[in-house]
Design a protein around this motif. Structure first.
Motif, mmCIF file in Angstrom:
data_model
loop_
_atom_site.group_PDB
_atom_site.id
_atom_site.type_symbol
_atom_site.label_atom_id
_atom_site.label_comp_id
_atom_site.label_asym_id
_atom_site.label_seq_id
_atom_site.Cartn_x
_atom_site.Cartn_y
_atom_site.Cartn_z
ATOM 1 N N TYR A 1 7.776 -10.101 -5.556
ATOM 2 C CA TYR A 1 6.470 -9.441 -5.665
ATOM 3 C C TYR A 1 6.034 -9.477 -7.135
ATOM 4 N N ASP A 2 7.014 -9.207 -7.999
ATOM 5 C CA ASP A 2 6.726 -9.224 -9.437
ATOM 6 C C ASP A 2 6.300 -10.622 -9.881
ATOM 7 N N LYS A 3 7.001 -11.624 -9.370
ATOM 8 C CA LYS A 3 6.675 -13.005 -9.728
ATOM 9 C C LYS A 3 5.245 -13.370 -9.296
ATOM 10 N N VAL A 4 4.867 -12.897 -8.121
ATOM 11 C CA VAL A 4 3.507 -13.169 -7.630
ATOM 12 C C VAL A 4 2.481 -12.560 -8.581
ATOM 13 N N GLU A 5 2.750 -11.353 -9.063
ATOM 14 C CA GLU A 5 1.804 -10.717 -9.987
ATOM 15 C C GLU A 5 1.515 -11.626 -11.165
ATOM 16 N N ARG A 6 2.562 -12.317 -11.651
ATOM 17 C CA ARG A 6 2.388 -13.139 -12.851
ATOM 18 C C ARG A 6 1.913 -14.550 -12.531
ATOM 19 N N GLU A 7 2.415 -15.147 -11.446
ATOM 20 C CA GLU A 7 2.060 -16.544 -11.161
ATOM 21 C C GLU A 7 0.696 -16.679 -10.475
ATOM 22 N N ILE A 8 0.415 -15.770 -9.545
ATOM 23 C CA ILE A 8 -0.874 -15.816 -8.839
ATOM 24 C C ILE A 8 -1.931 -15.095 -9.666
ATOM 25 N N GLY A 9 -1.483 -14.048 -10.365
ATOM 26 C CA GLY A 9 -2.398 -13.236 -11.161
ATOM 27 C C GLY A 9 -2.914 -12.069 -10.344
ATOM 28 N N VAL A 10 -2.225 -10.924 -10.465
ATOM 29 C CA VAL A 10 -2.666 -9.734 -9.732
ATOM 30 C C VAL A 10 -3.174 -8.720 -10.755
ATOM 31 N N SER A 11 -4.363 -8.211 -10.496
ATOM 32 C CA SER A 11 -4.957 -7.230 -11.400
ATOM 33 C C SER A 11 -4.899 -5.856 -10.749
ATOM 34 N N GLY A 12 -4.743 -4.824 -11.561
ATOM 35 C CA GLY A 12 -4.683 -3.478 -11.003
ATOM 36 C C GLY A 12 -4.330 -2.464 -12.065
ATOM 37 N N ASP B 1 -7.370 16.633 -2.178
ATOM 38 C CA ASP B 1 -5.948 16.484 -2.518
ATOM 39 C C ASP B 1 -5.360 15.171 -2.017
ATOM 40 N N LEU B 2 -6.159 14.124 -2.067
ATOM 41 C CA LEU B 2 -5.664 12.791 -1.705
ATOM 42 C C LEU B 2 -5.531 11.963 -2.976
ATOM 43 N N HIS B 3 -4.780 10.890 -2.879
ATOM 44 C CA HIS B 3 -4.555 10.039 -4.044
ATOM 45 C C HIS B 3 -5.354 8.751 -3.917
ATOM 46 N N SER B 4 -6.418 8.670 -4.678
ATOM 47 C CA SER B 4 -7.263 7.485 -4.659
ATOM 48 C C SER B 4 -6.602 6.414 -5.535
ATOM 49 N N ILE B 5 -6.121 5.365 -4.894
ATOM 50 C CA ILE B 5 -5.329 4.346 -5.608
ATOM 51 C C ILE B 5 -6.218 3.172 -5.991
ATOM 52 N N PRO B 6 -6.211 2.787 -7.271
ATOM 53 C CA PRO B 6 -6.925 1.548 -7.630
ATOM 54 C C PRO B 6 -6.251 0.374 -6.912
ATOM 55 N N MET B 7 -6.987 -0.288 -6.054
ATOM 56 C CA MET B 7 -6.370 -1.326 -5.224
ATOM 57 C C MET B 7 -6.094 -2.590 -6.036
ATOM 58 N N PRO B 8 -4.850 -3.055 -6.024
ATOM 59 C CA PRO B 8 -4.567 -4.313 -6.718
ATOM 60 C C PRO B 8 -5.295 -5.474 -6.029
ATOM 61 N N ARG B 9 -5.728 -6.421 -6.835
ATOM 62 C CA ARG B 9 -6.438 -7.588 -6.290
ATOM 63 C C ARG B 9 -5.823 -8.867 -6.837
ATOM 64 N N SER C 1 -5.918 -18.789 2.153
ATOM 65 C CA SER C 1 -5.914 -18.027 0.899
ATOM 66 C C SER C 1 -7.168 -18.318 0.071
ATOM 67 N N ASN C 2 -7.849 -19.440 0.354
ATOM 68 C CA ASN C 2 -9.128 -19.703 -0.318
ATOM 69 C C ASN C 2 -10.176 -18.645 0.023
ATOM 70 N N PHE C 3 -10.057 -18.085 1.218
ATOM 71 C CA PHE C 3 -11.145 -17.266 1.766
ATOM 72 C C PHE C 3 -10.790 -15.783 1.855
ATOM 73 N N MET C 4 -9.588 -15.425 1.344
ATOM 74 C CA MET C 4 -9.156 -14.025 1.427
ATOM 75 C C MET C 4 -9.998 -13.161 0.495
ATOM 76 N N SER C 5 -9.930 -11.853 0.740
ATOM 77 C CA SER C 5 -10.550 -10.912 -0.189
ATOM 78 C C SER C 5 -9.590 -10.595 -1.324
ATOM 79 N N GLY C 6 -8.309 -10.877 -1.105
ATOM 80 C CA GLY C 6 -7.319 -10.601 -2.141
ATOM 81 C C GLY C 6 -7.038 -9.123 -2.323
ATOM 82 N N PHE C 7 -7.090 -8.362 -1.216
ATOM 83 C CA PHE C 7 -6.631 -6.964 -1.263
ATOM 84 C C PHE C 7 -5.110 -7.040 -1.240
ATOM 85 N N PHE C 8 -4.482 -6.784 -2.373
ATOM 86 C CA PHE C 8 -3.049 -7.029 -2.456
ATOM 87 C C PHE C 8 -2.253 -5.736 -2.471
#
Lengths: 183, 563
Positions: free
Chosen positions: B142-153, B191-199, B99-106
């Motif tokens: 998943y919700d807990k990870v957003e807050r404890e790890i810190g997920v931006s999006g 007509d595609l949905h460009s999604i801001p990727m959570p990180r 996890s130190n070396f991930m890109s963090g594409f969440f």
């Protein structure tokens, strides 16, 4: 031929015939090679190596070549640091022996004394063998490392390679005491 | 009876961190054993040689190889040590693990991923199984990870969006490169949905960590600011701060010892000095990443576990998963666009791309076949590593390039346009020919048999991978990219690995129960990606974190609740 007489001979070659058979090594570089580089190659082999590197990555008026990025010095650092591997030194050495053998067989001369076209022919000949191709590839990879790695490793002086390619290095940059082979 | 610790966690990555953090916060004593060293932010620099060309953050392949079995063209199998091939299956051997070396594409999994067999039926040649839990069971974590790890999006609505319990992400998106708006523009036209990727990256200082420095070197590098949500920065540092968690780096666990009843009695490891040590705990949690977790179990036979711990049904190591998919790239030549747009595209690629498409998470396209599971397409910068970029130019159309032609090519590559890459993720179907065993002869530097990995793949991985990569390539073309290529390959991406100890309700077909406790060993849990019977069509890290939090709460409960 002993080492000393070889040095004298090539030294005179540089001054006398540099326009015809340029070694592409200036006096400072030659002196550098003679004093700093490791004893795992002979002086003649160091010179062959430097000339091969400059053929693979030539200097241009607007772009650095092997000489400017200190490719020979960099390679020596990489192959002699505390965690370096003797088998890789042998690999590099064998390629140099091979190069000079092809040069002798084809032109009865040292590689360093060949013309640019002849050097190209020797290297293309070497490339036809699998191990020869790997050797050239290895040298090219070390050249790109000397071009684009952090200057603490001995290449890319003052970021000359980064500047050429408008490349912005990351930060924090590694300090000298954190070179990977010291960790 | 007294124990050295309440819980011993083996491995400190995304599977181990949430357990150590949760248990320590609940007041239980935790020991984390990590094979690698304990490095921190001050040890991390942007050094391509260290991280990526000499691989100093992963085990030395001479001392600790794997043996990989690949299918030959004739349908047989051939094997090679990774010391010979250089093919590295290690992903980060230090505190915090890969996890130190991930890109963090969440990305989260979606409800459909928990019941692929029910929704799409069986697939010939694959052993697809439903999960014993549902998306709703995992959503709070998943919700807990957003807050404890810190997920931006930033949340947008799209046809395959998964339900979520909270309105939006706790952190706004990380800064974005101007190229992202041109992806949005092209997707809009198609007509595609460009999604801001959570990180898993903090855009600013929070959670006692610094924000992102946007210096352009993220994936494959350890983070020097702490913005990246590694298990170490986000969880273990806080676990240690409770006073209840101890981390022992340079501790290679060699064997788990069990008694006549099948229960674990001790964990054996070698310390930094090569000395054999024993430690015991009420509960042992393994999270060494799928391949090494299976290897440790197989290397740990006991009176009731003749074939290795928890392996009486010969299921340990089976149904190993990687990530299926494809990739592609294209170049936007500056000369092709207006000076203003070219200037935008030329901007330093420190800020991220942060875009994905999930319009084909389920493929309902008669030209492709029956309605089936598809996947995710991520858009990313070309990795900035300059030596890697330059050396890729060496290969010419006929033979090697060198001299001025090579220099011209390198110069054009760096100076004449910006590259955009696509990475497509689809399910790696579980098949009988993808598994971990012990190699009968090759041993590591401690004398332990190394993992032997058979890496067969299902042809469906390739078909879906090609399909998705082509869809991504169409977006690149719509953007005006040139030299667009896309492809899929059967070879496994070694950084995306799961399965091997699948969970399920039936002990005959699964290693772990729904709470990731071994059916056969009452005091053993496994919390890395090994539990997954199917992997979903996204990178695994968010799901591994979420599940480990879920299991950790179960362990707290088993031990008697918060102290």
């Amino acid at each position: 031929m002993n080492r000393r007489s070889f040095l004298i001979q090539t030294g005179s070659t540089i001054t006398a015939t540099s326009t015809l058979f340029s070694l592409n090594i200036d006096a400072a570089t030659l002196s550098n090679l003679q004093t700093i580089q490791g004893a795992w190659l002979s002086q003649q082999q160091w010179q062959t190596l430097a000339v091969v590197q400059e053929h693979l990555f030539p200097s241009e008026s607007d772009a650095p070549g092997a000489k400017e990025i200190q490719a020979t010095h960099y390679l020596n650092v990489m192959l002699t640091h505390p965690k370096s591997d003797a088998t890789e030194r042998d690999l590099i050495k064998n390629g140099i022996v091979q190069i000079d053998k092809i040069a002798q067989d084809s032109y009865s001369k040292y590689f360093t004394l060949l013309s640019t076209e002849q050097r190209e022919a020797v290297l293309r000949h070497l490339e036809t063998e699998k191990s020869g191709k790997q050797w050239i590839r290895l040298l090219l990879e070390y050249i790109f490392e000397a071009l684009l790695s952090d200057p603490i490793y001995g290449g890319n002086p003052n970021g000359i390679g980064w500047k050429w390619l408008a490349h912005q290095p990351g930060f924090p940059a590694p300090p000298k005491n954190k070179r990977y082979y010291l960790l | 009876m007294s124990y050295d610790f309440d819980v011993c966690v083996i491995g400190s990555g995304a599977g181990g961190g949430p357990v150590a953090f949760t248990l320590a916060k609940a007041g239980y004593s935790v020991l984390v054993l990590e094979k690698g060293p304990w490095l921190t932010e001050k040890d991390f620099f942007k050094d391509e040689l260290a991280c990526c060309r000499r691989n100093i953050y992963t085990s030395n392949l001479r001392e600790e190889p794997h043996v990989v079995e690949m299918e030959t063209d004739e349908g047989g199998w051939t094997s090679q040590s990774t010391y010979q091939s250089g093919w590295n299956f290690w992903n980060g051997n230090c505190v915090g693990g890969s996890s130190n070396f991930m890109s963090g594409f969440f990305h989260r999994l979606k409800p459909v991923d928990f019941k692929l067999r029910t929704v799409f039926g069986s697939i010939e040649g694959a052993d697809v199984a439903d999960w014993p839990i549902s998306y709703a069971d995992l959503e709070p974590y998943y919700d807990k990870v957003e807050r404890e790890i810190g997920v931006s999006g930033r949340l947008i609505s799209h046809p395959h969006a998964e339900p979520r319990s909270r309105q939006d992400f706790p952190y706004p998106p990380t800064a974005e490169h101007p190229i992202s708006k041109y992806i949005d523009e092209a997707c809009g036209q198609m007509d595609l949905h460009s999604i801001p990727m959570p990180r898993a990256i903090l855009p600013y200082s929070a959670l006692e960590r610094q924000g992102c420095s946007y210096n352009g070197y993220c994936g494959s590098y350890a983070c020097a600011t702490g913005a990246k949500g590694s298990s170490r920065a986000a969880l273990l540092d806080r676990a240690v701060a409770t006073g209840f968690c101890q981390i022992r780096p340079n501790a290679m666990v060699s064997r788990i010892i069990s008694d006549q009843t099948g229960k674990i009695t001790a964990v054996e490891y070698y310390d930094k000095n090569g000395q054999r040590q024993l430690v015991d705990a009420k509960i042992v949690v393994i999270a060494c990443q799928a391949i090494e977790t299976a290897r440790l179990l197989l290397n740990s036979p006991g009176p009731k576990h003749q074939n290795g711990l928890a392996n009486n049904n010969h299921l340990v190591g089976k149904n190993l998963l990687f990530a299926g998919g494809g990739a592609g790239s294209g170049r936007l030549p500056y000369a092709k666009f207006s000076p203003a747009k070219a200037a935008e595209l030329r901007q330093f690629a420190g800020p991220f791309v942060n875009r994905s498409i999930q319009d084909w998470y389920i493929i309902d396209d008669p030209t492709f076949g029956v309605r089936q599971k598809g996947g995710t397409i991520d858009f990313v910068h070309l990795h900035p590593n300059p030596i890697a970029r330059a050396t890729r130019q060496i290969r010419g159309r006929s033979g090697l390039l060198w001299g001025k032609p090579l220099k011209e090519k390198v110069k054009a590559h760096f100076l004449e346009g910006i590259y955009l890459k696509i990475e497509a993720f689809c399910d790696w179907l579980p098949i009988p020919d993808c598994y971990v065993t012990l190699d009968p002869s090759v041993k590591d530097k401690w004398g332990l048999p190394v993992a032997r990995i058979r890496v067969g793949f299902h042809v469906r991985n390739l078909q879906v991978g090609w399909y998705l990569a082509e869809r991504g390539a169409e977006v690149l073309k719509q953007m005006g990219a040139e030299n667009v290529i896309s492809f899929a390959a059967g070879a496994p991406p070694t950084n995306l690995v799961a399965g091997g100890c699948r969970f399920g309700n039936d002990p005959k077909t699964s290693v772990l129960n729904a709470n990731c406790r071994a059916h056969e060993v009452e005091n053993l849990y496994i919390t890395d990606g090994s539990f997954m019977p199917t992997g979903g069509s996204v990178p695994y890290t968010w799901t591994i974190y979420a599940n480990a939090f879920r299991v950790a709460e179960n362990i707290v409960e088993q031990l008697g609740g918060n102290k």
